[in-house]
Design a protein around this motif. Sequence first.
Motif, PDB file in Angstrom:
ATOM      1  N   ALA A 199       0.784  -1.175  -0.076  1.00 10.52           N
ATOM      2  CA  ALA A 199      -0.025  -0.019   0.000  1.00 10.52           C
ATOM      3  C   ALA A 199       0.661   1.073  -0.288  1.00 10.52           C
ATOM      4  CB  ALA A 199      -0.984   0.074   1.328  1.00 10.52           C
ATOM      5  N   ASP A 200       0.239   2.239  -0.469  1.00  9.97           N
ATOM      6  CA  ASP A 200       1.078   3.753  -0.457  1.00  9.97           C
ATOM      7  C   ASP A 200       0.616   4.458   0.564  1.00  9.97           C
ATOM      8  OD1 ASP A 200       2.499   3.030  -2.934  1.00  9.97           O
ATOM      9  OD2 ASP A 200       1.268   3.963  -4.100  1.00  9.97           O
ATOM     10  N   VAL A 201       1.562   5.325   1.163  1.00 15.71           N
ATOM     11  CA  VAL A 201       1.038   6.285   2.223  1.00 15.71           C
ATOM     12  C   VAL A 201       1.236   7.608   1.604  1.00 15.71           C
ATOM     13  CG1 VAL A 201       1.886   7.072   4.161  1.00 15.71           C
ATOM     14  CG2 VAL A 201       2.066   4.686   4.109  1.00 15.71           C
ATOM     15  N   SER A 202       0.143   8.460   1.755  1.00 14.63           N
ATOM     16  CA  SER A 202       0.027   9.503   1.063  1.00 14.63           C
ATOM     17  C   SER A 202      -0.645  10.869   2.055  1.00 14.63           C
ATOM     18  CB  SER A 202      -1.065   9.229   0.049  1.00 14.63           C
ATOM     19  OG  SER A 202      -1.422  10.434  -0.778  1.00 14.63           O
ATOM     20  N   LYS A 203      -0.060  11.954   1.651  1.00 12.37           N
ATOM     21  CA  LYS A 203      -0.720  13.175   2.126  1.00 12.37           C
ATOM     22  C   LYS A 203      -0.639  13.163   3.773  1.00 12.37           C
ATOM     23  CE  LYS A 203      -1.503  15.353  -1.535  1.00 12.37           C
ATOM     24  NZ  LYS A 203      -0.380  14.864  -2.247  1.00 12.37           N
ATOM     25  N   MET A 204       0.636  12.960   4.309  1.00 15.56           N
ATOM     26  CA  MET A 204       0.975  13.329   5.881  1.00 15.56           C
ATOM     27  C   MET A 204       0.846  14.816   5.836  1.00 15.56           C
ATOM     28  SD  MET A 204       1.645  12.470   9.006  1.00 15.56           S
ATOM     29  CE  MET A 204       2.624  10.916   9.152  1.00 15.56           C
ATOM     30  N   LEU A 205      -0.153  15.151   6.464  1.00 14.93           N
ATOM     31  CA  LEU A 205      -0.377  16.739   6.492  1.00 14.93           C
ATOM     32  C   LEU A 205      -0.469  17.008   8.205  1.00 14.93           C
ATOM     33  CD1 LEU A 205      -2.865  17.323   3.624  1.00 14.93           C
ATOM     34  CD2 LEU A 205      -0.230  17.737   3.732  1.00 14.93           C
ATOM     35  N   VAL A 206       0.165  17.903   8.778  1.00 13.28           N
ATOM     36  CA  VAL A 206      -0.030  18.299  10.125  1.00 13.28           C
ATOM     37  C   VAL A 206      -0.174  19.842  10.085  1.00 13.28           C
ATOM     38  CG1 VAL A 206       0.680  18.396  12.541  1.00 13.28           C
ATOM     39  CG2 VAL A 206       1.195  16.413  11.097  1.00 13.28           C
ATOM     40  N   HIS A 207      -0.868  20.534  10.595  1.00 14.41           N
ATOM     41  CA  HIS A 207      -1.245  21.780  10.650  1.00 14.41           C
ATOM     42  C   HIS A 207      -0.359  22.550  11.662  1.00 14.41           C
ATOM     43  CE1 HIS A 207      -3.162  25.650  11.297  1.00 14.41           C
ATOM     44  NE2 HIS A 207      -4.058  25.418  10.400  1.00 14.41           N
ATOM     45  N   ARG A 208       0.226  23.657  11.158  1.00 13.43           N
ATOM     46  CA  ARG A 208       1.460  24.299  11.798  1.00 13.43           C
ATOM     47  C   ARG A 208       0.875  24.319  13.470  1.00 13.43           C
ATOM     48  NH1 ARG A 208       2.851  28.954   7.943  1.00 13.43           N
ATOM     49  NH2 ARG A 208       0.711  28.632   7.501  1.00 13.43           N
ATOM     50  N   ARG A 209      -0.413  24.557  13.799  1.00 10.08           N
ATOM     51  CA  ARG A 209      -0.737  24.728  15.183  1.00 10.08           C
ATOM     52  C   ARG A 209      -0.498  23.596  16.028  1.00 10.08           C
ATOM     53  NH1 ARG A 209      -5.852  22.371  15.332  1.00 10.08           N
ATOM     54  NH2 ARG A 209      -6.916  22.805  13.186  1.00 10.08           N
ATOM     55  N   ALA A 210      -0.320  22.245  15.016  1.00  7.35           N
ATOM     56  CA  ALA A 210      -0.460  21.004  15.961  1.00  7.35           C
ATOM     57  C   ALA A 210       0.924  20.312  15.816  1.00  7.35           C
ATOM     58  CB  ALA A 210      -1.680  20.061  15.570  1.00  7.35           C
ATOM     59  N   ARG A 211       1.911  20.995  15.368  1.00  7.31           N
ATOM     60  CA  ARG A 211       3.287  20.060  14.987  1.00  7.31           C
ATOM     61  C   ARG A 211       4.086  19.973  16.219  1.00  7.31           C
ATOM     62  NH1 ARG A 211       4.712  22.697   9.156  1.00  7.31           N
ATOM     63  NH2 ARG A 211       3.080  21.792   8.336  1.00  7.31           N
ATOM     64  N   ARG A 212       5.032  19.072  16.292  1.00  6.04           N
ATOM     65  CA  ARG A 212       5.821  18.839  17.492  1.00  6.04           C
ATOM     66  C   ARG A 212       5.077  18.407  18.641  1.00  6.04           C
ATOM     67  NH1 ARG A 212      10.021  19.120  14.921  1.00  6.04           N
ATOM     68  NH2 ARG A 212      11.058  20.914  14.021  1.00  6.04           N
ATOM     69  N   GLN A 213       3.883  17.696  18.372  1.00  3.97           N
ATOM     70  CA  GLN A 213       3.042  17.266  19.583  1.00  3.97           C
ATOM     71  C   GLN A 213       2.889  15.616  19.228  1.00  3.97           C
ATOM     72  OE1 GLN A 213      -0.570  19.526  20.070  1.00  3.97           O
ATOM     73  NE2 GLN A 213       0.471  21.046  19.271  1.00  3.97           N
ATOM     74  N   GLY A 214       3.690  15.108  18.370  1.00  2.00           N
ATOM     75  CA  GLY A 214       3.450  13.819  17.876  1.00  2.00           C
ATOM     76  C   GLY A 214       2.218  13.134  17.221  1.00  2.00           C
ATOM     77  N   VAL A 215       1.515  14.237  16.743  1.00  2.00           N
ATOM     78  CA  VAL A 215       0.555  13.819  15.567  1.00  2.00           C
ATOM     79  C   VAL A 215       0.925  12.921  14.570  1.00  2.00           C
ATOM     80  CG1 VAL A 215      -1.147  14.739  13.701  1.00  2.00           C
ATOM     81  CG2 VAL A 215      -0.489  16.083  15.954  1.00  2.00           C
ATOM     82  N   ALA A 216       2.032  13.182  13.657  1.00  2.00           N
ATOM     83  CA  ALA A 216       2.732  12.334  12.535  1.00  2.00           C
ATOM     84  C   ALA A 216       2.905  11.155  12.966  1.00  2.00           C
ATOM     85  CB  ALA A 216       3.781  12.958  12.118  1.00  2.00           C
ATOM     86  N   GLU A 217       3.486  10.840  14.143  1.00  2.00           N
ATOM     87  CA  GLU A 217       3.755   9.388  14.556  1.00  2.00           C
ATOM     88  C   GLU A 217       2.616   8.725  14.870  1.00  2.00           C
ATOM     89  OE1 GLU A 217       5.837   7.178  18.161  1.00  2.00           O
ATOM     90  OE2 GLU A 217       6.494   9.348  17.939  1.00  2.00           O
ATOM     91  N   ARG A 218       1.427   9.509  15.723  1.00  2.81           N
ATOM     92  CA  ARG A 218       0.258   8.750  15.878  1.00  2.81           C
ATOM     93  C   ARG A 218      -0.621   8.496  14.604  1.00  2.81           C
ATOM     94  NH1 ARG A 218      -2.824  11.139  20.552  1.00  2.81           N
ATOM     95  NH2 ARG A 218      -4.009   9.460  20.476  1.00  2.81           N
ATOM     96  N   LEU A 219      -0.636   9.209  13.753  1.00  3.29           N
ATOM     97  CA  LEU A 219      -1.038   8.740  12.403  1.00  3.29           C
ATOM     98  C   LEU A 219      -0.631   7.629  11.897  1.00  3.29           C
ATOM     99  CD1 LEU A 219      -1.835  12.636  11.119  1.00  3.29           C
ATOM    100  CD2 LEU A 219      -3.526  10.917  11.694  1.00  3.29           C
TER     101      LEU A 219
END
Length: 171
Positions: free
Chosen positions: A89-109
């Motif tokens: 499978a392909d992983v696509s469009k990892m997007l994190v709003h600037r207000r939520a960065r550096r809070q572990g959002v990308a890792e949890r997604l």
Amino acid sequence: MNIRELDGAEALARVAELADVLRDCVEGGASVGFMLPLADGRCEAFWRRVTEGVAAGERHLFVAEDEAGRICGTLSLVIDLPDNQPHRADVSKMLVHRRARRQGVAERLLRALEVKALELGKTTLVLDTVTGSDASRVYERLGWQRAGDIPNYALMPDGPPCSTTYYFKPI
């Protein structure tokens, strides 16, 4: 922070929020397929197409919601691939709003996406990102393996070329 998968109907109902995250990322300099200035309705049109893919079962859409329930991050698992790649499978469009960065959002997604991929019987995930980006450091920290770089692969939103790095992860 809440991470969950949206179905096609809910994704369509939340196109404006999804578009806000995309717009913020592009305006913040992320090379995610869009150029500045963003035409009116461009982000919404993109997300409407994505919701069609979700409704058709071609992809799975994950979102991060902040404490107020607003979408602040997105990630897609694209499963509509050729017949000879049922394991991938392909992983696509990892997007994190600037207000939520550096809070572990990308890792949890990413972790939620990997669980879904395993449920679907996928054993190999593939993605690409701007070489040397913050996202590339997240992927490497989470065990993604670098496959290689392609120089001048795309353009940054304000015009200069950038290279991309391909990653894969056996799960």
